[in-house]
Design a protein around this motif. Structure first.
Motif, short mmCIF file in Angstrom:
data_model
loop_
_atom_site.label_atom_id
_atom_site.label_comp_id
_atom_site.label_asym_id
_atom_site.label_seq_id
_atom_site.Cartn_x
_atom_site.Cartn_y
_atom_site.Cartn_z
N GLN A 38 0.88 -1.21 -0.06
CA GLN A 38 -0.07 0.11 -0.19
C GLN A 38 0.64 1.16 0.13
O GLN A 38 0.55 2.22 -0.54
N ILE A 39 2.02 1.22 0.87
CA ILE A 39 2.67 2.36 0.79
C ILE A 39 3.44 2.62 -0.58
O ILE A 39 3.85 3.71 -0.82
N GLN A 40 3.94 1.53 -1.10
CA GLN A 40 4.55 1.81 -2.40
C GLN A 40 3.52 2.25 -3.49
O GLN A 40 4.09 3.10 -4.26
N MET A 41 2.41 1.69 -3.49
CA MET A 41 1.39 2.35 -4.23
C MET A 41 1.32 3.86 -4.16
O MET A 41 1.01 4.80 -4.89
N LEU A 45 1.74 6.72 -6.90
CA LEU A 45 0.67 7.55 -7.34
C LEU A 45 0.96 9.17 -7.09
O LEU A 45 0.65 9.81 -7.60
N PHE A 46 1.37 9.24 -5.87
CA PHE A 46 1.46 10.66 -5.32
C PHE A 46 3.01 10.96 -4.76
O PHE A 46 2.96 12.31 -4.17
N HIS A 47 4.00 10.45 -5.12
CA HIS A 47 5.37 10.67 -4.61
C HIS A 47 5.48 10.99 -3.26
O HIS A 47 6.32 11.74 -2.95
N THR A 48 4.70 10.50 -2.25
CA THR A 48 4.83 10.50 -0.96
C THR A 48 4.31 9.25 -0.34
O THR A 48 3.30 8.71 -1.08
N ARG A 49 4.38 9.11 0.75
CA ARG A 49 3.68 7.96 1.66
C ARG A 49 2.82 8.77 2.62
O ARG A 49 3.09 9.81 3.17
N LEU A 50 1.56 8.05 2.74
CA LEU A 50 0.49 8.77 3.65
C LEU A 50 0.25 7.78 4.97
O LEU A 50 -0.28 8.38 5.95
N HIS A 51 1.05 6.65 5.01
CA HIS A 51 1.00 6.04 6.09
C HIS A 51 2.24 5.40 6.57
O HIS A 51 3.18 5.25 5.52
N SER A 52 2.71 5.01 7.64
CA SER A 52 3.82 4.56 8.19
C SER A 52 3.89 3.11 8.59
O SER A 52 2.73 2.51 9.16
N LEU A 53 4.50 2.41 7.92
CA LEU A 53 4.51 0.73 7.98
C LEU A 53 4.72 0.13 9.34
O LEU A 53 3.94 -0.46 9.90
N LEU A 54 5.70 0.79 9.86
CA LEU A 54 5.94 0.19 11.53
C LEU A 54 4.94 0.68 12.37
O LEU A 54 4.25 0.00 13.14
N ASN A 413 4.70 -10.89 -6.20
CA ASN A 413 4.67 -9.67 -6.55
C ASN A 413 5.24 -8.54 -5.35
O ASN A 413 5.58 -7.71 -5.11
N LYS A 414 4.67 -9.24 -4.12
CA LYS A 414 5.09 -8.48 -2.71
C LYS A 414 6.64 -8.53 -2.50
O LYS A 414 7.10 -7.69 -2.36
N LEU A 415 7.09 -9.64 -2.72
CA LEU A 415 8.54 -9.87 -2.47
C LEU A 415 9.49 -8.99 -3.57
O LEU A 415 10.76 -8.63 -3.23
N THR A 416 8.98 -8.93 -4.79
CA THR A 416 9.83 -8.33 -5.62
C THR A 416 9.43 -6.76 -5.64
O THR A 416 10.05 -5.93 -6.59
N GLY A 417 8.54 -6.14 -4.65
CA GLY A 417 8.27 -4.84 -4.48
C GLY A 417 7.30 -4.48 -5.79
O GLY A 417 7.06 -3.19 -5.69
N LEU A 418 6.34 -5.23 -6.42
CA LEU A 418 5.43 -4.67 -7.30
C LEU A 418 4.14 -4.60 -6.47
O LEU A 418 4.05 -5.05 -5.55
N LEU A 419 3.08 -4.29 -7.32
CA LEU A 419 1.87 -4.26 -6.81
C LEU A 419 0.70 -5.65 -7.21
O LEU A 419 1.37 -5.92 -8.37
N SER A 420 0.25 -6.14 -6.38
CA SER A 420 -0.51 -7.50 -6.93
C SER A 420 -2.00 -7.16 -7.08
O SER A 420 -2.37 -7.12 -8.12
N ASN A 421 -2.72 -7.20 -6.09
CA ASN A 421 -3.99 -7.05 -6.15
C ASN A 421 -4.54 -5.84 -7.00
O ASN A 421 -5.48 -5.69 -7.61
N ASP A 422 -3.65 -4.88 -6.83
CA ASP A 422 -3.70 -3.56 -7.61
C ASP A 422 -2.60 -3.31 -8.11
O ASP A 422 -1.52 -3.33 -7.98
N SER A 423 -2.82 -3.08 -9.86
CA SER A 423 -1.55 -2.67 -10.56
C SER A 423 -1.65 -1.43 -11.04
O SER A 423 -3.02 -1.08 -11.56
N THR A 424 -0.67 -0.83 -11.20
CA THR A 424 -0.94 0.52 -11.70
C THR A 424 -0.53 0.56 -13.15
O THR A 424 0.30 -0.40 -13.55
N LYS A 425 -1.28 0.98 -14.26
CA LYS A 425 -1.04 1.41 -15.40
C LYS A 425 -0.77 2.57 -16.07
O LYS A 425 -1.38 3.75 -15.46
N SER A 426 0.13 3.07 -16.93
CA SER A 426 0.44 4.09 -17.32
C SER A 426 -0.48 4.61 -18.54
O SER A 426 -1.28 3.69 -19.10
N MET A 427 -1.04 5.95 -18.44
CA MET A 427 -1.87 6.54 -19.43
C MET A 427 -1.05 6.72 -20.59
O MET A 427 0.04 6.96 -20.74
#
Length: 427
Positions: A38-41, A45-54, A413-427
């Motif tokens: 979620q933080i990676q996403m 999308l927004f070039h910042t994180r809105l939540h803290s993993l820890l 996808n998790k372990l490689t740092g990608l998105l799984s249930n949600d995948s980002t697509k470029s316009m």
């Protein structure tokens, strides 16, 4: 007093079992991977994180313990008991189910399947011969399905409470593709809690004989009992494009309360009349699927909320600890004017903010359409746009496409740092 000391001793032993149980740590690992994604996403999308993993991980673990202890006390007074073999079988079923779809990581599905299997096996003539040739058949036949269904019900009632209290906390803004191909805003709400349950286990000749209090269930505990640690995972993931996170969380909590109460009633009926077991087991699965489908169906019928208006630009989210958060701008509000200039598009916003590099005056329309006047000095290093994340327009570079996945692609996808249930697509 002796009984209390014995109870505490059994509880401490059960806690020790929990800390050596790998399934509890698998649940925590799942949460860490989910929140990491979620933080990676958010960063993409927004070039910042809105939540803290820890922060979010320890918070969910803490709430899981609080909820688990409360649920365990309720289950003690209901008189729910489980068999160790049945618990192991449930874990195996859960692993198989989650390998099919990640969202099947819910006890409702495993218990429902176990109840249906028990009902079907009870119709087979000469079942004793099958028990001898297939070892787990005896475990299925001896499983206390009404007790397991009560556990499912209590866990979903607990999930409703936690969703109402914490469901909006881990909401993430998204750019998604609307029905007509336009890019709109939305929120993904999710929350996961590893819940340690401490359940009664029948044990012939146990040190604790019978129960000193009256219960709905528990007739099979007269010979003796002890406590077993049972790590369970509860949680939800939902997408809304029509409601604010707190409203969606309240709606989800209400539906979970209904589900929990219905399953609880079905479990009691099944305890007193065994032919109801298969009905209750089917309800456990079917009603759970129905809640998910209902939420998806209701969202498709709603008008998208997170879109811009002729009255201004809609605020999709606010970066924590940013200037916008300090002056109280809320998601769902409209930026109507900046420094006296009416805002129609993002270009207007940038031009208006550059009119005064040291100070910013805003007119904001809240949900009721009322005007709020806000102002703040602008300092070097402040987030651009004061930390306001606007709903997307057709110039958005990315949007999120939703698709279900099985466990293996999810973990890869998790372990490689990608998105799984949600995948980002470029316009």
């Amino acid at each position: 007093m002796d009984l209390l000391i014995q109870l505490l001793d059994r509880l401490l032993q059960a806690i020790g079992q929990l800390f050596v149980n790998p399934f509890y740590y698998i649940g925590i690992l799942f949460i860490v991977l989910q929140y990491r994604k979620q933080i990676q996403m958010e960063r993409k999308l927004f070039h910042t994180r809105l939540h803290s993993l820890l922060n979010e991980t320890w918070r969910t673990v803490l709430w899981g313990w609080i909820g688990g202890l409360c649920a365990s006390v309720i289950l003690l007074f209901v008189g729910v008991s489980v068999q160790t073999d049945a618990v192991i079988l449930l874990w195996v079923l859960s692993i198989v189910l989650v390998s099919i779809r990640v969202r099947f990581l819910c006890l409702a599905y495993a218990v429902g399947i176990l109840g249906i299997a028990q009902a079907i096996l009870s119709w087979i003539p000469n079942i004793d011969g099958l028990k001898e040739s297939v070892p787990f058949v005896d475990t299925v036949m001896n499983a206390d399905i009404p007790s397991l269904l009560v556990i499912v019900a209590i866990l979903h009632l607990l999930e409703g409470v936690l969703t109402g209290l914490q469901g909006a906390r881990m909401a993430s803004p998204l750019f998604v593709e609307g029905r007509r191909g336009q890019i709109i805003g939305g929120y993904q709400l999710q929350g996961f809690w590893p819940v340690p349950l401490f359940l009664l286990v029948p044990m012939a000749g146990g040190e604790l004989q019978g129960l000193p209090w009256g219960t709905l269930f528990g007739s099979n505990l007269a010979a003796g009992w002890t406590l077993l640690a049972f790590p369970a995972m509860i949680g939800f993931t939902e997408l809304t494009i029509s409601k604010l996170p707190r409203k969606q969380a309240r709606l989800s909590a209400s539906l979970l309360y209904v589900y929990g109460l219905v399953i609880f009633a079905a479990a009691i009926a099944a305890y007193y009349w065994s032919p109801i077991i298969i009905v209750a087991a089917i309800l456990s699965i079917g009603l759970h699927e129905g809640l998910i489908r209902y939420n998806q169906w209701s969202e498709t019928r709603q008008i998208p909320f997170y879109v811009h208006s002729p009255r201004g630009l809609l605020v999709l989210a606010v970066v924590p600890n940013s200037p916008a958060a300090e002056i109280g701008i809320q998601p769902g509000e409209l930026i109507h004017k900046v420094n006296g200039h009416k805002i129609i598009n993002k270009t207007d916003l940038h031009v208006a903010m550059n009119l005064n590099s040291a100070f910013c005056r805003l007119e904001v329309l809240n949900e009721q359409g009322e005007v709020r006047f806000l102002k703040r000095a602008i300092f070097s290093g402040d987030h651009h746009q004061l930390g306001i994340i606007l709903a997307p327009d057709q110039d958005a570079l990315y949007f999120v496409a939703h698709r279900p996945v099985h466990l293996f692609s999810y973990l890869r996808n998790k372990l490689t740092g990608l998105l799984s249930n949600d995948s980002t697509k470029s316009m």
